[in-house]
Design a protein around this motif. Structure first.
Motif, PDB file in Angstrom:
ATOM      1  N   TYR A 110       0.838  -1.184   0.000  1.00  0.00           N
ATOM      2  CA  TYR A 110       0.000   0.000   0.000  1.00  0.00           C
ATOM      3  C   TYR A 110       0.881   1.245   0.000  1.00  0.00           C
ATOM      4  N   VAL A 111       0.307   2.343  -0.480  1.00  0.00           N
ATOM      5  CA  VAL A 111       1.013   3.622  -0.500  1.00  0.00           C
ATOM      6  C   VAL A 111       0.894   4.303   0.858  1.00  0.00           C
ATOM      7  N   VAL A 112      -0.349   4.399   1.352  1.00  0.00           N
ATOM      8  CA  VAL A 112      -0.617   5.005   2.655  1.00  0.00           C
ATOM      9  C   VAL A 112      -1.671   4.162   3.356  1.00  0.00           C
ATOM     10  N   ALA A 113      -1.488   3.936   4.651  1.00  0.00           N
ATOM     11  CA  ALA A 113      -2.503   3.286   5.479  1.00  0.00           C
ATOM     12  C   ALA A 113      -2.908   4.255   6.586  1.00  0.00           C
ATOM     13  N   THR A 114      -4.168   4.252   6.935  1.00  0.00           N
ATOM     14  CA  THR A 114      -4.662   5.089   8.021  1.00  0.00           C
ATOM     15  C   THR A 114      -5.473   4.231   8.982  1.00  0.00           C
ATOM     16  N   LYS A 115      -5.574   4.694  10.217  1.00  0.00           N
ATOM     17  CA  LYS A 115      -6.311   3.939  11.239  1.00  0.00           C
ATOM     18  C   LYS A 115      -6.916   4.933  12.218  1.00  0.00           C
ATOM     19  N   THR A 116      -8.116   4.645  12.679  1.00  0.00           N
ATOM     20  CA  THR A 116      -8.786   5.520  13.633  1.00  0.00           C
ATOM     21  C   THR A 116      -9.690   4.694  14.529  1.00  0.00           C
ATOM     22  N   ALA A 117     -10.017   5.255  15.682  1.00  0.00           N
ATOM     23  CA  ALA A 117     -10.982   4.624  16.588  1.00  0.00           C
ATOM     24  C   ALA A 117     -12.322   5.345  16.567  1.00  0.00           C
ATOM     25  N   THR A 118     -12.446   6.369  15.705  1.00  0.00           N
ATOM     26  CA  THR A 118     -13.637   7.204  15.658  1.00  0.00           C
ATOM     27  C   THR A 118     -14.404   6.949  14.378  1.00  0.00           C
ATOM     28  N   GLU A 119     -15.698   6.656  14.492  1.00  0.00           N
ATOM     29  CA  GLU A 119     -16.518   6.308  13.338  1.00  0.00           C
ATOM     30  C   GLU A 119     -16.591   7.450  12.334  1.00  0.00           C
ATOM     31  N   SER A 120     -16.758   8.680  12.805  1.00  0.00           N
ATOM     32  CA  SER A 120     -16.880   9.803  11.871  1.00  0.00           C
ATOM     33  C   SER A 120     -15.583  10.000  11.084  1.00  0.00           C
ATOM     34  N   VAL A 121     -14.441   9.779  11.729  1.00  0.00           N
ATOM     35  CA  VAL A 121     -13.163   9.894  11.025  1.00  0.00           C
ATOM     36  C   VAL A 121     -13.003   8.744  10.037  1.00  0.00           C
ATOM     37  N   ARG A 122     -13.478   7.565  10.397  1.00  0.00           N
ATOM     38  CA  ARG A 122     -13.382   6.408   9.497  1.00  0.00           C
ATOM     39  C   ARG A 122     -14.101   6.693   8.185  1.00  0.00           C
ATOM     40  N   LYS A 123     -15.270   7.312   8.268  1.00  0.00           N
ATOM     41  CA  LYS A 123     -16.001   7.658   7.045  1.00  0.00           C
ATOM     42  C   LYS A 123     -15.209   8.647   6.202  1.00  0.00           C
ATOM     43  N   LEU A 124     -14.573   9.612   6.854  1.00  0.00           N
ATOM     44  CA  LEU A 124     -13.737  10.564   6.132  1.00  0.00           C
ATOM     45  C   LEU A 124     -12.584   9.853   5.438  1.00  0.00           C
ATOM     46  N   LEU A 125     -11.972   8.881   6.131  1.00  0.00           N
ATOM     47  CA  LEU A 125     -10.821   8.177   5.580  1.00  0.00           C
ATOM     48  C   LEU A 125     -11.196   7.333   4.369  1.00  0.00           C
ATOM     49  N   VAL A 126     -12.389   6.752   4.385  1.00  0.00           N
ATOM     50  CA  VAL A 126     -12.835   5.980   3.223  1.00  0.00           C
ATOM     51  C   VAL A 126     -12.885   6.876   1.991  1.00  0.00           C
ATOM     52  N   GLY A 127     -13.431   8.083   2.161  1.00  0.00           N
ATOM     53  CA  GLY A 127     -13.521   9.009   1.043  1.00  0.00           C
ATOM     54  C   GLY A 127     -12.162   9.438   0.531  1.00  0.00           C
ATOM     55  N   VAL A 128     -11.255   9.801   1.439  1.00  0.00           N
ATOM     56  CA  VAL A 128      -9.925  10.237   1.026  1.00  0.00           C
ATOM     57  C   VAL A 128      -9.163   9.089   0.371  1.00  0.00           C
ATOM     58  N   ALA A 129      -9.273   7.869   0.913  1.00  0.00           N
ATOM     59  CA  ALA A 129      -8.595   6.716   0.325  1.00  0.00           C
ATOM     60  C   ALA A 129      -9.077   6.459  -1.093  1.00  0.00           C
ATOM     61  N   SER A 130     -10.389   6.570  -1.316  1.00  0.00           N
ATOM     62  CA  SER A 130     -10.932   6.361  -2.661  1.00  0.00           C
ATOM     63  C   SER A 130     -10.430   7.441  -3.617  1.00  0.00           C
ATOM     64  N   GLN A 131     -10.429   8.672  -3.136  1.00  0.00           N
ATOM     65  CA  GLN A 131      -9.950   9.778  -3.965  1.00  0.00           C
ATOM     66  C   GLN A 131      -8.479   9.595  -4.327  1.00  0.00           C
ATOM     67  N   MET A 132      -7.650   9.269  -3.349  1.00  0.00           N
ATOM     68  CA  MET A 132      -6.217   9.124  -3.594  1.00  0.00           C
ATOM     69  C   MET A 132      -5.903   7.878  -4.418  1.00  0.00           C
ATOM     70  N   ASN A 133      -6.724   6.845  -4.297  1.00  0.00           N
ATOM     71  CA  ASN A 133      -6.507   5.664  -5.125  1.00  0.00           C
ATOM     72  C   ASN A 133      -6.711   6.015  -6.597  1.00  0.00           C
ATOM     73  N   GLN A 134      -7.755   6.802  -6.859  1.00  0.00           N
ATOM     74  CA  GLN A 134      -7.994   7.262  -8.229  1.00  0.00           C
ATOM     75  C   GLN A 134      -6.830   8.130  -8.707  1.00  0.00           C
ATOM     76  N   TYR A 135      -6.349   9.011  -7.829  1.00  0.00           N
ATOM     77  CA  TYR A 135      -5.240   9.897  -8.189  1.00  0.00           C
ATOM     78  C   TYR A 135      -3.979   9.098  -8.529  1.00  0.00           C
ATOM     79  N   SER A 136      -3.651   8.108  -7.708  1.00  0.00           N
ATOM     80  CA  SER A 136      -2.423   7.334  -7.918  1.00  0.00           C
ATOM     81  C   SER A 136      -2.497   6.523  -9.202  1.00  0.00           C
ATOM     82  N   LYS A 137      -3.668   5.955  -9.493  1.00  0.00           N
ATOM     83  CA  LYS A 137      -3.798   5.138 -10.704  1.00  0.00           C
ATOM     84  C   LYS A 137      -3.789   5.998 -11.966  1.00  0.00           C
ATOM     85  N   ALA A 138      -4.252   7.244 -11.840  1.00  0.00           N
ATOM     86  CA  ALA A 138      -4.232   8.146 -12.987  1.00  0.00           C
ATOM     87  C   ALA A 138      -2.841   8.695 -13.250  1.00  0.00           C
ATOM     88  N   ASN A 139      -2.040   8.889 -12.187  1.00  0.00           N
ATOM     89  CA  ASN A 139      -0.738   9.531 -12.333  1.00  0.00           C
ATOM     90  C   ASN A 139       0.451   8.577 -12.241  1.00  0.00           C
TER      91      ASN A 139
END
Length: 775
Positions: free
Chosen positions: A662-691
């Motif tokens: 993996y390029v970056v891994a993130t971890k949290t104990a907070t549900e609201s942050v977990r939802k944020l991380l899913v979005g950022v991970a999806s966005q960055m995955n698209q970015y890495s595959k495009a670039n």
């Protein structure tokens, strides 16, 4: 007003009617005197009619009604009527004693007594002056204003926290001027000229677009508002017969003139936006908002000056099971019930737009010269089909009167049509949409972030790597990089000594990046109650993880030196306070190791689910007890006094990309942050595959990992959650043969910036839910 005839009612009906009036409750609930007067009149009429039904003459019934009224004293009756019908005070006294002395036997109306603050109101109840509470004056009581009480056009954007500037800077107004003269640098009011004038920023690129219409003539920028005859054009760019043209303002330019016509023919759609052409046909409005999610359920569009549509949606919600059938083709009822149509009345030679919420596999638009009734042998006069689209635009024929739009509803439930918009003209997007960049929070001291942020963040500048080399003082080397930024921007960055680790006595500093607040002026009050949202950054707790530390430094270099080139950086630079613990474990950095001077892994030592899983010689040794280490004890005290951070990140690195996958891994104990991380991970995955497809591939896989909390014990991110701060641990892979340094940093730093951006965008949702954290 004519009276009401109750002669047809029986005695029982009249008695029940009088009771049903519930006069006292009814009067109390009414806002207008006319309602009260009409109710009193009806009660009197019913009372008289009741007397007639009981055998009294009309005159006797009238006298009987008067005798009923006389059972209530005149002063009490007058007082209540005056109170209910008028509501305002008619008697003014300085003290209650003065009121009682002046009116010992009462008086009609409401008395206002000024001896208290706020003043009190009193009403004569027949025997004494009764206290009716504080006088509200002209102030409206809390919770009493409803949508019906708000006058039309009373709510303007400037009194809201949610209305904002739209992407299209063109307001819809064209001026009878243009750029003319020998060098096209003079404002001319020659006949036929039409131009838009918009306020702009210096040293900024703007793009002007007329969609599908080749009309743009010339653009010019000015330092002052352009008027006829002015020749103070600072910059100009011209071309005839094109759809889109851009221009970059100068260092002293504040107005842009877009000359779009020389024959008095205005373009159907004109768009002026900052930067490249990034939006598609944004509406001609400076204010936009979205009511779709019932964000403002009590404010209807009729009550505002800004919640409205540019054009009427011609779709009335009615669906027709119609299609073109038979030979010759005619309007009929199809054998397949999933074919549904809508019918709208149209004008000839006019442009219409159709938009669906989601793309449709297929839909078709038909035109008719008469209403398309089924089985009437009505032929269409024109048709257009559209595949895999959510939008269509067409111009009606000269003899068109009706348009039928036919789609297939594969589920057969009609839901495919719920969000159809059919409008005349080019404006198919509703002119108001939800402001997702501005976040409203509960903290009363926070200001509102109104900076416009388009898109996401991408690293711009160079990488900063930390290479030990021949350096004997790695701690000094890292601090010197942060100090350089602080010395370049001393008004923005400050440095505070926090503590020293106990073995080598190496210092721990906190660097604060704090934007300026506006100056207070004259007697307008202070802004001491305003605070910036704060983000906490922890770096080098595992001090030999230098790639992560380098990525953190690289991002803050971007923030300090490159904010003018990025909307995201500009918003963070001027709206967010960052507190950075640049070297949390200075002993470990100096000796290039994971643990502190006592051989303890500081990231296993916090008093949250603490447990010693490893022996003292292990690199993850958690210490003899929770919070046994001086560094963590000091940090614990610090957070007890500074727990108002909206977000926090603890930065780490893992092994190389080839090993970890993996390029970056993130971890949290907070549900609201977990939802944020899913979005950022999806966005960055698209970015890495495009670039970087040569590194991460371009298949349907993810190279950005979201790790569950699992069995972690004593970790920093868990400790921060316990303190009420939504947080995460960020872990980057290191560079290797598979992952070059440039790609490793570019993807890592870009991820960091988008984590900060997402936290700000969704800060009202970032909350630590109370739970049993353990010790």
């Amino acid at each position: 007003m004519a009276g009401t005839d109750f002669s047809h009612l029986t005695t029982d009906e009249l008695i029940k009617g009088i009771k049903a009036l519930k006069l006292p409750d009814y009067i109390r609930s009414k806002a207008y005197g006319v309602d009260v007067r009409e109710t009193l009149a009806q009660m009197t009429e019913m009372t008289i009619q009741l007397g007639v039904n009981m055998g009294l003459s009309p005159e006797e019934a009238l006298n009987w009604s008067r005798k009923l009224q006389e059972t209530v004293s005149q002063s009490e009756f007058d007082s209540w009527v005056a109170t209910l019908l008028d509501g305002g005070p008619s008697i003014f006294m300085n003290t209650l004693s003065e009121l009682k002395t002046t009116y010992p036997n009462g008086a009609p109306g409401v008395a206002l007594v000024r001896e208290t603050d706020p003043a009190k109101i009193y009403v004569w109840n027949g025997s004494t002056w009764e206290d009716f509470g504080d006088y509200q004056g002209i102030e409206i009581k809390n919770g009493t204003v409803t949508s019906e009480k708000i006058a039309d056009n009373a709510v303007t954007p400037d009194v809201t926290t949610f209305a904002k500037q739209g992407k299209n800077l063109f307001t819809g107004k064209l001026h009878d001027i243009g750029l003319g003269g020998v060098n096209s640098n003079v404002i001319s009011d020659a006949e036929g000229y039409l131009s838009a004038i918009v306020r702009v920023k210096p040293n900024t690129k703007y793009t002007v677009t007329t969609f599908g219409e080749l009309t743009i003539k010339r653009l010019g920028t000015f330092s002052e508002y352009p008027t006829s005859g002015a020749s103070n054009v600072r910059n100009n760019q011209g071309s005839v017969g094109i759809e889109s043209l851009d221009i970059t303002t100068g260092s002293n330019d504040y107005y842009l003139v877009a000359n779009v016509s020389m024959d008095n023919t205005a373009p159907s759609q004109l768009q002026i936006e900052e930067g490249e052409r990034t939006t598609y046909e944004a509406p001609n409005t400076n204010i936009y908002i979205d009511l779709a999610d019932d964000v403002f359920p009590d404010v209807t569009p009729e009550k505002t000056t800004f919640i409205k549509r540019n054009a009427k949606n011609l779709f009335d919600g009615e669906l027709h099971n119609l299609w073109i059938v038979g030979s010759p083709e005619r309007v009929g009822i199809p054998s397949n019930p999933t074919w549904q149509s809508i019918i709208v009345e149209v004008d000839p030679n006019a442009t219409y737009s159709v938009r669906f919420k989601d793309p449709l596999t297929y839909f078709r638009v038909w035109q008719f010269d008469k209403y398309p009734e089924p089985n009437k042998n009505i032929a269409y006069i024109g048709t257009n089909g559209f595949h895999d689209a959510d939008f269509a635009r067409l111009t009606t024929r000269s003899d068109a009167k009706y348009m039928m739009i036919t789609v297939t509803d594969t589920d057969g439930d009609g839901k495919i049509h719920e969000d159809i918009i059919v409008e005349r003209g080019y404006d198919t997007n509703p002119p108001y949409e939800l402001d997702t960049d501005k976040v409203q929070v509960e903290h009363p001291k926070n200001h509102f972030i109104t900076s416009h942020v388009s898109g996401n963040y991408e690293q711009i500048g160079d990488n900063i790597t930390i290479v030990p080399g021949d350096h004997d003082d790695l701690v000094g080397l890292v601090y010197s990089i942060w100090d350089e930024m602080m010395n370049d921007f001393p008004d923005y960055i400050t440095k505070e000594y926090m503590w020293s680790e106990p073995v080598d006595n190496l210092p721990v500093y906190k660097y604060t990046f704090k934007p300026p607040l506006p100056d207070t002026v004259q007697n307008l009050g202070t802004i001491d109650d305003i605070e910036f949202e704060k983000i906490l950054v922890i770096s080098n707790i595992h001090a030999y993880e230098r790639v992560a530390a380098g990525q953190v430094i690289t991002f803050f270099k971007e923030l300090v030196y490159n904010w003018k080139t990025s909307d995201v950086l500009a918003m963070l630079r001027w709206n967010i306070q960052f507190d950075v613990f640049a070297v949390y474990n200075p002993y470990g950095l100096q000796h290039q190791q994971r643990r502190n001077g006592n051989g303890v892994d500081l990231n296993e030592n916090f008093n949250i689910k603490w447990g010693n899983k490893h022996p003292a010689d292990h690199m993850q040794y958690a210490g003899p007890s929770a919070l046994s280490e001086y560094e963590n004890q000091q940090f614990d005290k610090y957070l007890d006094e500074h727990n108002d951070y909206m977000f926090a990140i603890d930065f780490h690195q893992s092994n190389n990309y080839e090993m970890m996958g993996y390029v970056v891994a993130t971890k949290t104990a907070t549900e609201s942050v977990r939802k944020l991380l899913v979005g950022v991970a999806s966005q960055m995955n698209q970015y890495s595959k495009a670039n970087y497809p040569e590194i991460v591939g371009d298949d349907n896989s993810s190279d950005f990992s979201l790790v569950q909390e699992g069995g972690d014990k004593g970790r920093m991110y868990q400790f921060l959650d316990k303190k009420g701060i939504p947080s995460l641990i960020y872990e980057t892979s290191t560079n290797d043969i598979t992952m070059p340094t440039d790609a490793c940093y570019k993807m890592g730093v870009t991820t960091i910036g988008n984590l900060f951006l997402s936290a700000v965008r969704f800060r009202d949702e970032l909350k630590v839910i109370e739970k049993d954290f353990g010790d």
